[in-house]
Scaffold this active site. Structure first.
Site, mmCIF file in Angstrom:
data_model
loop_
_atom_site.group_PDB
_atom_site.id
_atom_site.type_symbol
_atom_site.label_atom_id
_atom_site.label_comp_id
_atom_site.label_asym_id
_atom_site.label_seq_id
_atom_site.Cartn_x
_atom_site.Cartn_y
_atom_site.Cartn_z
ATOM 1 N N CYS A 1 22.417 42.588 -17.691
ATOM 2 C CA CYS A 1 21.397 41.556 -17.512
ATOM 3 C C CYS A 1 20.353 41.563 -18.643
ATOM 4 C CB CYS A 1 20.774 41.706 -16.126
ATOM 5 S SG CYS A 1 20.129 40.163 -15.500
ATOM 6 N N HIS B 1 24.640 42.704 -12.118
ATOM 7 C CA HIS B 1 24.128 44.065 -11.884
ATOM 8 C C HIS B 1 25.165 44.945 -11.190
ATOM 9 C CE1 HIS B 1 19.802 43.719 -12.913
ATOM 10 N NE2 HIS B 1 20.026 42.429 -12.697
ATOM 11 N N GLU C 1 25.330 47.979 -10.999
ATOM 12 C CA GLU C 1 24.691 49.169 -10.401
ATOM 13 C C GLU C 1 24.165 48.884 -8.996
ATOM 14 O OE1 GLU C 1 23.356 47.159 -12.483
ATOM 15 O OE2 GLU C 1 21.196 46.996 -12.184
#
Ligand code: GLN
Length: 184
Positions: free
Chosen positions: A79, A170, A172
């Protein structure tokens, strides 16, 4: 193996947590001297690219990180990290690291689609992947030697160029570690 996570702003803790769960040591990059530590790969987290870029300049970290990337250290950027890497930002003369030959558009999905979940994104070499987008950019154009790894509704959201792997979403936050594993 030891991975350095840029930790000046944004979602760095989430990446550290993924690394921890995968049994990989991580260190934080908070100041220029942290770059003297040994590490084998670098993660540029999501957050706010304008703030991250400003802090990297103020902390004299921009040029050393750029050199490490140009020297070939593997990078995973998510991002805002993708925006930091981009050679061009659409409608903006700002260049941060500028090591990835793509044009990126910030906040590309407009206000209403500021944040969304795309359950069945497809990531080349991985397959179906749940993608979380938060005020995300997309890649508007790439130079010929950039590999496109993921697209969502005709927009490029994942690329690889040599040692640089960058995604607009994202990974994560998805609870799915396969992109981190691919990077590692
Ligand atoms: N909108 C942010 C930017 O332009 C990126 C958002 C994110 O990293 N989730 O930097």
């Amino acid at each position: 193996m030891r991975i350095a996570v840029l930790a000046v702003q944004g979602a760095f803790e989430e990446h550290e947590k993924v690394l921890w769960e995968l049994g990989v040591e991580s260190i934080q990059l908070r100041k220029a001297s942290d770059l003297n530590k040994e590490f084998d790969g670098l993660i540029l987290p999501g957050g706010e690219s304008t703030v991250q870029g400003k802090l990297l300049r103020e902390l004299s970290m921009l040029q050393p990180i750029r050199s490490r990337i140009q020297d070939g250290i593997p990078v995973l950027a998510t991002c805002a990290g993708l925006i930091l890497l981009a050679e061009h930002i659409a409608g903006d003369d700002t260049v941060h690291l500028g090591t990835l030959p793509v044009t990126v558009r910030r906040n590309a999905y407009g206000r209403q689609l500021g944040s969304f979940h795309y359950a069945n994104g497809y990531f080349q070499g991985i397959g179906s992947f749940p993608m979380e987008f938060i005020r995300a950019p997309y890649v508007e154009s790439v130079s010929d030697d950039v590999n496109i790894l993921a697209t969502v509704e005709d927009h490029i959201v994942g690329v690889q160029y040599k040692n640089q792997l960058a995604v607009a979403f994202h990974p994560e936050l998805s609870g799915d570690y396969r992109i981190h594993e691919y990077f590692l």
